[in-house]
Design an enzyme around this catalytic site. Sequence first.
Site, PDB file in Angstrom:
ATOM      1  N   SER A   8       0.857  -1.193   0.000  1.00 43.23           N
ATOM      2  CA  SER A   8       0.000   0.000   0.000  1.00 43.23           C
ATOM      3  C   SER A   8       0.891   1.240   0.000  1.00 43.23           C
ATOM      4  CB  SER A   8      -0.890  -0.016   1.250  1.00 43.23           C
ATOM      5  OG  SER A   8      -1.660   1.156   1.288  1.00 43.23           O
ATOM      6  N   HIS A  33      -0.468  -1.231  -4.588  1.00 38.67           N
ATOM      7  CA  HIS A  33      -1.812  -0.866  -4.112  1.00 38.67           C
ATOM      8  C   HIS A  33      -1.879   0.647  -3.949  1.00 38.67           C
ATOM      9  CE1 HIS A  33      -5.603  -1.903  -2.047  1.00 38.67           C
ATOM     10  NE2 HIS A  33      -5.328  -0.906  -1.236  1.00 38.67           N
ATOM     11  N   ASP A  35      -4.279   3.645  -2.903  1.00 37.61           N
ATOM     12  CA  ASP A  35      -5.526   4.020  -2.225  1.00 37.61           C
ATOM     13  C   ASP A  35      -5.966   5.410  -2.650  1.00 37.61           C
ATOM     14  OD1 ASP A  35      -4.145   2.286   0.443  1.00 37.61           O
ATOM     15  OD2 ASP A  35      -6.076   1.783  -0.428  1.00 37.61           O
ATOM     16  N   MET A  37      -8.982   8.211  -1.983  1.00 39.24           N
ATOM     17  CA  MET A  37     -10.058   8.520  -1.035  1.00 39.24           C
ATOM     18  C   MET A  37     -10.632   9.896  -1.359  1.00 39.24           C
ATOM     19  SD  MET A  37      -8.254   7.169   2.472  1.00 39.24           S
ATOM     20  CE  MET A  37      -7.393   5.594   2.500  1.00 39.24           C
ATOM     21  N   GLY A 142     -10.086   3.752   5.230  1.00 41.43           N
ATOM     22  CA  GLY A 142      -9.876   5.198   5.409  1.00 41.43           C
ATOM     23  C   GLY A 142      -8.529   5.551   5.975  1.00 41.43           C
ATOM     24  N   PHE A 143      -7.969   4.661   6.802  1.00 39.64           N
ATOM     25  CA  PHE A 143      -6.710   5.028   7.448  1.00 39.64           C
ATOM     26  C   PHE A 143      -5.774   3.826   7.562  1.00 39.64           C
ATOM     27  CE2 PHE A 143      -7.992   9.252   8.557  1.00 39.64           C
ATOM     28  CZ  PHE A 143      -9.385   9.154   8.614  1.00 39.64           C
ATOM     29  N   GLY A 145      -2.676   1.845   9.664  1.00 39.81           N
ATOM     30  CA  GLY A 145      -2.325   1.708  11.076  1.00 39.81           C
ATOM     31  C   GLY A 145      -3.431   1.245  11.991  1.00 39.81           C
ATOM     32  N   GLY A 198       1.048  -2.977   4.453  1.00 42.79           N
ATOM     33  CA  GLY A 198       1.174  -1.550   4.785  1.00 42.79           C
ATOM     34  C   GLY A 198       2.078  -1.335   5.983  1.00 42.79           C
TER      35      GLY A 198
HETATM   36  C1  DX5 Z   1      -6.922   1.691   4.379  1.00 40.34           C
HETATM   37  C2  DX5 Z   1      -6.243   1.301   3.087  1.00 40.34           C
HETATM   38  C3  DX5 Z   1      -5.119   0.325   3.294  1.00 40.34           C
HETATM   39  C4  DX5 Z   1      -4.081   0.806   4.278  1.00 40.34           C
HETATM   40  C5  DX5 Z   1      -3.331  -0.394   4.817  1.00 40.34           C
HETATM   41  O1  DX5 Z   1      -8.192   2.201   4.090  1.00 40.34           O
HETATM   42  O2  DX5 Z   1      -7.152   0.708   2.197  1.00 40.34           O
HETATM   43  O3  DX5 Z   1      -4.516   0.014   2.053  1.00 40.34           O
HETATM   44  O4  DX5 Z   1      -3.187   1.680   3.706  1.00 40.34           O
HETATM   45  O5  DX5 Z   1      -2.505   0.053   5.834  1.00 40.34           O
HETATM   46  P1  DX5 Z   1      -2.195  -0.870   7.114  1.00 40.34           P
HETATM   47  O6  DX5 Z   1      -1.423  -2.042   6.591  1.00 40.34           O
HETATM   48  O7  DX5 Z   1      -1.398   0.025   7.999  1.00 40.34           O
HETATM   49  O8  DX5 Z   1      -3.512  -1.263   7.686  1.00 40.34           O
HETATM   50 ZN    ZN Z   2      -6.487  -0.093   0.264  1.00 40.54          ZN
END
Ligand code: DX5
Ligand code: ZN
Length: 221
Positions: A8, A33, A35, A37, A142-143, A145, A198
Amino acid sequence: MKKQISPSIMCADFMNLKECVRDFEDNGIEYIHVDIMDGHFVSNYTLGTDFCKILKRETHIPIDLHLMVEEPEKKLDWFEFGEGDYVSVHYESTKHLQRALSQIKSRGAKAMVALNPATPIEVLEWVLPDIDAVLLMTVNPGFAGQKLVPQCLEKITALRRYLDERGYTQVEIEVDGNVSFENARKMSDAGADIFVAGTSSLFKAGVPMSESVKKMRESIN
Ligand code: DX5
Ligand code: ZN
């Protein structure tokens, strides 16, 4: 099916993205990946249309575009993608899911439906012919961590059984959210094929990418 890693990139060091992409190439990463938003479907903004354009020019690695946006069918044309790329749209983000999926496929890309943790897998019933993969959110989107929603492990197994019982054995399962080395092992055993890595695995300050990728491969295979 082959187990694949899709880091990600929103979790990367934004001051060293070119180096990060070289690292992905050097370590045989299968997808990147990305993301997206819109501040409506999820309360955050991350990467954008220009970033996708630049990334497509910068590397041969296919993108795995995760659209966390309302009405994605109206926005697909904003993004550069094609043969070999995955594009996921959220079931919860549109009244016209089948239209969005057929638009993705008409551009030669692979279509993926993303499901939030609370969304039943049965919503896939009438779009099975239109999908190449299902993205199971293992956190609420959305986030980065966040922590794994525990029941999502069982959901992976249930989805694999649901797809296989209907003859869709070729449809892949991607998991996204808190894919730590430990969780990745459990997710892989449950039937996941593509792992969005991630902050909990690949992007740890001071740890070489090669070391983390090796550990992730050991966890998922
Ligand atoms: C969250 C994203 C993920 C995120 C994964 O909404 O879709 O791709 O970046 O990050 P970790 O691995 O930290 O959960
Ligand atoms: Zn994602």
